[in-house]
Scaffold this motif. Structure first.
Motif, PDB file in Angstrom:
ATOM      1  N   VAL A 129       0.721  -0.991   0.030  1.00 51.04           N
ATOM      2  CA  VAL A 129       0.041   0.136   0.077  1.00 51.04           C
ATOM      3  C   VAL A 129       0.813   1.119  -0.034  1.00 51.04           C
ATOM      4  O   VAL A 129       1.806   1.318   0.802  1.00 51.04           O
ATOM      5  N   ALA A 130       0.561   1.971  -0.909  1.00 53.38           N
ATOM      6  CA  ALA A 130       1.381   3.340  -1.009  1.00 53.38           C
ATOM      7  C   ALA A 130       0.597   4.571  -1.372  1.00 53.38           C
ATOM      8  O   ALA A 130      -0.484   4.322  -1.888  1.00 53.38           O
ATOM      9  N   CYS A 162       8.071  11.452   1.495  1.00 54.63           N
ATOM     10  CA  CYS A 162       9.073  11.152   2.288  1.00 54.63           C
ATOM     11  C   CYS A 162      10.063  10.525   1.452  1.00 54.63           C
ATOM     12  O   CYS A 162      10.043   9.702   0.696  1.00 54.63           O
ATOM     13  N   GLU A 163      11.565  11.024   1.888  1.00 51.24           N
ATOM     14  CA  GLU A 163      12.604  10.558   0.868  1.00 51.24           C
ATOM     15  C   GLU A 163      13.005   9.054   0.928  1.00 51.24           C
ATOM     16  O   GLU A 163      13.615   8.484  -0.051  1.00 51.24           O
ATOM     17  N   VAL A 164      12.419   8.272   1.932  1.00 46.86           N
ATOM     18  CA  VAL A 164      12.779   7.005   2.387  1.00 46.86           C
ATOM     19  C   VAL A 164      11.729   5.815   1.724  1.00 46.86           C
ATOM     20  O   VAL A 164      11.688   4.597   1.763  1.00 46.86           O
ATOM     21  N   THR A 165      10.637   6.691   1.523  1.00 44.49           N
ATOM     22  CA  THR A 165       9.379   5.686   1.031  1.00 44.49           C
ATOM     23  C   THR A 165       8.805   6.040  -0.142  1.00 44.49           C
ATOM     24  O   THR A 165       7.426   6.474  -0.309  1.00 44.49           O
ATOM     25  N   PRO A 166       9.391   6.593  -1.224  1.00 47.54           N
ATOM     26  CA  PRO A 166       8.816   6.740  -2.478  1.00 47.54           C
ATOM     27  C   PRO A 166       8.014   5.841  -3.176  1.00 47.54           C
ATOM     28  O   PRO A 166       8.099   4.811  -3.041  1.00 47.54           O
ATOM     29  N   PRO A 167       6.621   6.333  -3.255  1.00 48.78           N
ATOM     30  CA  PRO A 167       5.743   5.577  -3.965  1.00 48.78           C
ATOM     31  C   PRO A 167       5.998   4.870  -5.068  1.00 48.78           C
ATOM     32  O   PRO A 167       5.428   3.934  -5.665  1.00 48.78           O
ATOM     33  N   ALA A 168       6.942   5.555  -5.846  1.00 45.71           N
ATOM     34  CA  ALA A 168       7.515   4.929  -7.139  1.00 45.71           C
ATOM     35  C   ALA A 168       8.051   3.495  -7.205  1.00 45.71           C
ATOM     36  O   ALA A 168       8.068   2.783  -8.065  1.00 45.71           O
ATOM     37  N   ASP A 169       8.400   3.276  -6.008  1.00 46.55           N
ATOM     38  CA  ASP A 169       9.116   2.011  -5.765  1.00 46.55           C
ATOM     39  C   ASP A 169       8.018   0.966  -5.349  1.00 46.55           C
ATOM     40  O   ASP A 169       8.335  -0.302  -5.579  1.00 46.55           O
ATOM     41  N   LEU A 176      -2.709   1.728  -4.448  1.00 48.35           N
ATOM     42  CA  LEU A 176      -2.173   3.153  -4.786  1.00 48.35           C
ATOM     43  C   LEU A 176      -3.225   4.153  -4.221  1.00 48.35           C
ATOM     44  O   LEU A 176      -4.319   4.056  -4.708  1.00 48.35           O
ATOM     45  N   VAL A 177      -3.055   4.702  -3.208  1.00 44.37           N
ATOM     46  CA  VAL A 177      -3.843   5.865  -2.755  1.00 44.37           C
ATOM     47  C   VAL A 177      -3.828   7.082  -3.244  1.00 44.37           C
ATOM     48  O   VAL A 177      -2.516   7.467  -3.325  1.00 44.37           O
TER      49      VAL A 177
END
Length: 270
Positions: A197-198, A204-211, A229-230
């Protein structure tokens, strides 16, 4: 891979009642105790979830404390503040505190340890005894996804499934975890259902939704996978890596919890 979207304005299914909540503790390793909130649905549960908060995982749970009303909504970690929403969807929920031998706080290094896996295995076994041997899912958010990835790779079939929300996929100089985050913690060995879930707006720089798509694809042995994807929610009231922002699905808690519960039910994807 199944791809789903939660868009702004999309409603959640109706919630069931919650029977109540207790603050408990168990001996999770010899001489070590782990406290947790046990939140019970009014109807027989469809599954069991262990929630693993972000940050240092410290919740300050006092075993035996009286809890007579739902958790005050709108404060704190995403999973912690919305645990009653998940229980209201028919899930038996255990929100886990840090263990006593860690000073009731967890470092990134501890989240990757055999001791952490042992604590979670002990809680999972206790929950199965209470919940009629239902599958126990691990759900983590932010730093809690380090716990889920590491422990699921160690416990194998003892876990019924995993859900990773706002996953750590980039390194941070102040924390001891792989430079590629959960990608370096054995997810390729996880052979249980998996959901990622993203939030598209998570900055946030350590949890990029693109990953997120690549993260789900990395779990090649999982028999059932879904990417959620939210979008949308409420205006942020915290910094980008804190919980009252897109990183913590602020304003979208009901919909996200309904989607997670739907994936956990035996019927499978929505």
């Amino acid at each position: 891979m199944v791809l789903a979207f939660l868009l702004a304005g999309q409603g959640a299914r109706a919630e069931n009642d919650v029977a109540g909540e207790r603050a408990l503790e168990i001996e999770s390793r010899p001489g070590v105790t782990t406290a947790f909130y046990l939140t019970e649905p009014a109807a027989p549960p469809a599954a069991i979830a262990i929630l693993l908060a972000g940050g240092d995982g410290s919740l300050g749970i006092q075993p035996g404390e009286a809890i007579v009303a739902p958790v005050a909504f709108g404060r704190g970690n995403f999973l912690v503040r919305s645990r009653w929403l998940l229980a209201g969807q028919g899930i038996l929920v255990a929100t886990m505190d840090a263990p006593s031998d860690q000073g009731w706080a967890m470092t990134a290094r501890f989240r990757q340890s055999e001791e952490h896996a042992a604590d979670i295995a002990a809680l999972a076994a206790w929950l199965r005894r209470q919940g009629g041997d239902l599958p126990v899912w691990l759900i983590g958010t932010s730093m809690g996804t380090l716990s889920v990835a590491s422990v699921a790779s160690k416990l194998g079939g003892e876990i019924g499934g995993v859900i990773l929300t706002s996953s750590i996929t980039r390194g941070h100089p102040r924390h001891s975890y792989p430079p590629n985050g959960v990608f370096g913690l054995g997810l390729e060995t996880v052979a249980v259902p998996a959901m990622v879930v993203a939030h598209a707006g998570d900055s946030c720089e350590v949890t990029p939704p693109a990953d997120a798509p690549r993260l789900l694809d990395s779990m090649v042995k999982s028999p059932r996978r879904e990417l959620l994807l939210v979008e949308g929610g409420a205006p942020a009231r915290s910094a980008a890596c804190q919980a009252m922002s897109a990183h913590g699905f602020f304003g979208r808690e009901s919909e996200v919890n309904a989607a997670m519960a739907a994936f956990m039910r035996p019927a499978g994807p929505r």
